[in-house]
Design a protein around this motif. Structure first.
Motif, mmCIF file in Angstrom:
data_model
loop_
_atom_site.group_PDB
_atom_site.id
_atom_site.type_symbol
_atom_site.label_atom_id
_atom_site.label_comp_id
_atom_site.label_asym_id
_atom_site.label_seq_id
_atom_site.Cartn_x
_atom_site.Cartn_y
_atom_site.Cartn_z
ATOM 1 N N PRO A 245 0.937 -1.242 -0.167
ATOM 2 C CA PRO A 245 0.145 -0.068 0.083
ATOM 3 C C PRO A 245 0.983 1.124 -0.030
ATOM 4 C CG PRO A 245 -0.152 -1.136 1.918
ATOM 5 C CD PRO A 245 0.700 -2.003 1.064
ATOM 6 N N ALA A 246 0.226 2.448 -0.411
ATOM 7 C CA ALA A 246 1.162 3.802 -0.486
ATOM 8 C C ALA A 246 1.903 4.081 0.698
ATOM 9 C CB ALA A 246 0.071 4.769 -1.084
ATOM 10 N N PRO A 247 1.196 3.951 1.929
ATOM 11 C CA PRO A 247 1.969 4.226 3.230
ATOM 12 C C PRO A 247 3.263 3.454 3.404
ATOM 13 C CG PRO A 247 -0.265 4.334 3.739
ATOM 14 C CD PRO A 247 -0.139 3.652 2.069
ATOM 15 N N ASP A 248 3.196 2.140 3.047
ATOM 16 C CA ASP A 248 4.281 1.292 3.153
ATOM 17 C C ASP A 248 5.356 1.528 2.019
ATOM 18 O OD1 ASP A 248 3.092 0.164 5.097
ATOM 19 O OD2 ASP A 248 2.767 -1.841 4.195
ATOM 20 N N ARG A 249 4.979 2.055 0.983
ATOM 21 C CA ARG A 249 5.904 2.363 -0.358
ATOM 22 C C ARG A 249 6.710 3.607 0.189
ATOM 23 N NH1 ARG A 249 1.636 1.363 -3.871
ATOM 24 N NH2 ARG A 249 1.416 3.556 -4.208
ATOM 25 N N PHE A 250 6.226 4.554 0.946
ATOM 26 C CA PHE A 250 6.722 5.816 1.372
ATOM 27 C C PHE A 250 7.694 5.364 2.615
ATOM 28 C CE2 PHE A 250 6.450 9.481 3.993
ATOM 29 C CZ PHE A 250 7.170 10.349 3.096
ATOM 30 N N ALA A 251 7.216 4.480 3.461
ATOM 31 C CA ALA A 251 8.107 4.002 4.625
ATOM 32 C C ALA A 251 9.456 3.318 4.129
ATOM 33 C CB ALA A 251 7.346 3.093 5.586
ATOM 34 N N VAL A 252 9.181 2.572 3.024
ATOM 35 C CA VAL A 252 10.152 1.695 2.622
ATOM 36 C C VAL A 252 11.574 2.529 2.271
ATOM 37 C CG1 VAL A 252 10.991 0.172 0.540
ATOM 38 C CG2 VAL A 252 8.896 -0.346 1.551
ATOM 39 N N ARG A 253 11.191 3.569 1.603
ATOM 40 C CA ARG A 253 12.380 4.485 1.212
ATOM 41 C C ARG A 253 13.034 4.914 2.518
ATOM 42 N NH1 ARG A 253 8.671 5.096 -2.657
ATOM 43 N NH2 ARG A 253 9.543 5.376 -4.941
ATOM 44 N N GLN A 254 12.215 5.415 3.323
ATOM 45 C CA GLN A 254 12.708 5.749 4.788
ATOM 46 C C GLN A 254 13.535 4.598 5.488
ATOM 47 O OE1 GLN A 254 10.268 8.406 6.887
ATOM 48 N NE2 GLN A 254 8.852 8.192 5.122
ATOM 49 N N PHE A 255 12.856 3.513 5.369
ATOM 50 C CA PHE A 255 13.901 2.377 6.123
ATOM 51 C C PHE A 255 15.180 1.977 5.182
ATOM 52 C CE2 PHE A 255 10.026 0.860 8.253
ATOM 53 C CZ PHE A 255 10.286 0.262 9.361
ATOM 54 N N ALA A 256 15.118 2.206 3.723
ATOM 55 C CA ALA A 256 16.191 2.072 3.204
ATOM 56 C C ALA A 256 17.231 2.875 3.429
ATOM 57 C CB ALA A 256 15.962 2.323 1.513
ATOM 58 N N VAL A 257 16.822 4.375 3.600
ATOM 59 C CA VAL A 257 17.762 5.209 4.038
ATOM 60 C C VAL A 257 18.543 4.861 5.434
ATOM 61 C CG1 VAL A 257 18.057 7.663 4.637
ATOM 62 C CG2 VAL A 257 16.884 7.225 2.665
ATOM 63 N N GLY B 15 9.188 -3.339 15.970
ATOM 64 C CA GLY B 15 8.226 -3.793 14.782
ATOM 65 C C GLY B 15 8.517 -3.149 13.467
ATOM 66 N N ILE B 16 8.518 -4.056 12.414
ATOM 67 C CA ILE B 16 8.812 -3.376 10.840
ATOM 68 C C ILE B 16 7.417 -3.045 10.532
ATOM 69 C CG2 ILE B 16 9.943 -3.859 8.774
ATOM 70 C CD1 ILE B 16 11.472 -6.223 10.182
ATOM 71 N N THR B 17 7.167 -1.959 10.500
ATOM 72 C CA THR B 17 5.828 -1.355 10.139
ATOM 73 C C THR B 17 6.096 0.232 9.441
ATOM 74 O OG1 THR B 17 5.108 -0.315 12.046
ATOM 75 C CG2 THR B 17 4.462 -2.510 11.763
ATOM 76 N N SER B 18 5.174 0.736 8.861
ATOM 77 C CA SER B 18 5.304 2.017 8.164
ATOM 78 C C SER B 18 4.947 2.933 9.544
ATOM 79 C CB SER B 18 4.474 2.149 7.299
ATOM 80 O OG SER B 18 3.035 1.922 7.711
ATOM 81 N N ALA B 19 4.620 2.645 10.683
ATOM 82 C CA ALA B 19 4.291 3.656 11.725
ATOM 83 C C ALA B 19 5.899 3.735 12.255
ATOM 84 C CB ALA B 19 3.589 2.664 12.765
ATOM 85 N N ALA B 20 6.761 2.892 12.163
ATOM 86 C CA ALA B 20 8.181 3.484 12.602
ATOM 87 C C ALA B 20 8.602 4.697 12.084
ATOM 88 C CB ALA B 20 9.182 2.252 12.596
ATOM 89 N N PRO B 21 8.961 4.981 11.041
ATOM 90 C CA PRO B 21 9.281 6.423 10.530
ATOM 91 C C PRO B 21 8.174 7.419 10.745
ATOM 92 C CG PRO B 21 9.077 4.984 8.477
ATOM 93 C CD PRO B 21 8.678 4.090 9.862
ATOM 94 N N ALA B 22 7.020 6.814 10.572
ATOM 95 C CA ALA B 22 6.133 8.030 10.918
ATOM 96 C C ALA B 22 5.854 8.296 12.002
ATOM 97 C CB ALA B 22 4.628 7.175 10.658
ATOM 98 N N THR B 23 6.021 7.612 13.175
ATOM 99 C CA THR B 23 6.304 7.977 14.487
ATOM 100 C C THR B 23 7.263 9.096 14.617
ATOM 101 O OG1 THR B 23 5.043 6.069 15.235
ATOM 102 C CG2 THR B 23 6.218 7.389 17.031
#
Length: 187
Positions: free
Chosen positions: A63-75, A139-147
């Motif tokens: 989903p879109a929020p996860d795709r956004f988070a993936v880039r932040q996890f990669a960085v 936890g490996i979720t899109s909430a990690a960089p969002a928080t």
């Protein structure tokens, strides 16, 4: 002569102690990453992050929020020494780094809200060292960089109240990106 017990303490003493304790606990959890079993969602996000770092894995539907988070996890993974780690463990280390940053950024928010140094240290310390909370940070979720971005926006807003225009601009930019972070949290 100033008595030794009445010398003013450094304003950085409490946040430095809390940051050191939180870093130690987060690092201990990262080192023992083999205790965690990844969920299907965590494995998919970790694989997409691995692919974002240059590995050809094919299309991974997210989903879109996860795709956004993936880039932040990669960085974050690029900034950490995760080169020889398994894919899921590297993503978990990145999630823990986001959790640690959230803990560190919480200090100025609490102080701006009027908490004294000791209560702010206690609250920040509990968020940074309690095992159930640190497990949530892992936890490996899109909430990690969002928080982390939401706490960063609050910290910038707290600093802007005291510092003026340049910090206000930074706080405004952080506030404009906060909806993206909120979308990730609500997804």
């Amino acid at each position: 002569d100033v008595p030794s017990d009445s010398r003013p303490r450094s304003p950085l003493l409490w946040p430095a102690l809390v940051a050191a304790a939180a870093a130690a606990v987060h690092l201990a959890v990262a080192v023992r990453g083999d205790r965690f079993v990844a969920t299907a969602g965590e494995a998919r996000l970790a694989a997409a992050t691995f692919a974002a770092r240059g590995t050809e894995l094919g299309d991974i539907a997210l989903p879109a929020p996860d795709r956004f988070a993936v880039r932040q996890f990669a960085v974050m993974e690029t900034l950490l020494p995760t080169g020889n780690m398994p894919v899921v463990d590297a993503a978990r280390c990145a999630a823990l780094a986001f959790g640690f940053l959230s803990v560190v950024l919480l200090w100025p928010v609490l102080r701006a809200l009027g908490a004294g140094p000791v209560p702010a240290a206690l609250a920040t310390g509990l968020i940074g060292v309690l095992p159930p909370v640190v497990t949530l940070h892992a936890g490996i979720t899109s909430a990690a960089p969002a928080t982390t971005w939401l706490v960063a926006a609050a910290a910038l807003a707290a600093v802007a109240r005291r510092r003026g225009a340049s910090a206000a601009v930074a706080a405004g930019l952080a506030a404009l990106t906060a909806p993206l972070a909120a979308a990730a949290l609500l997804a």
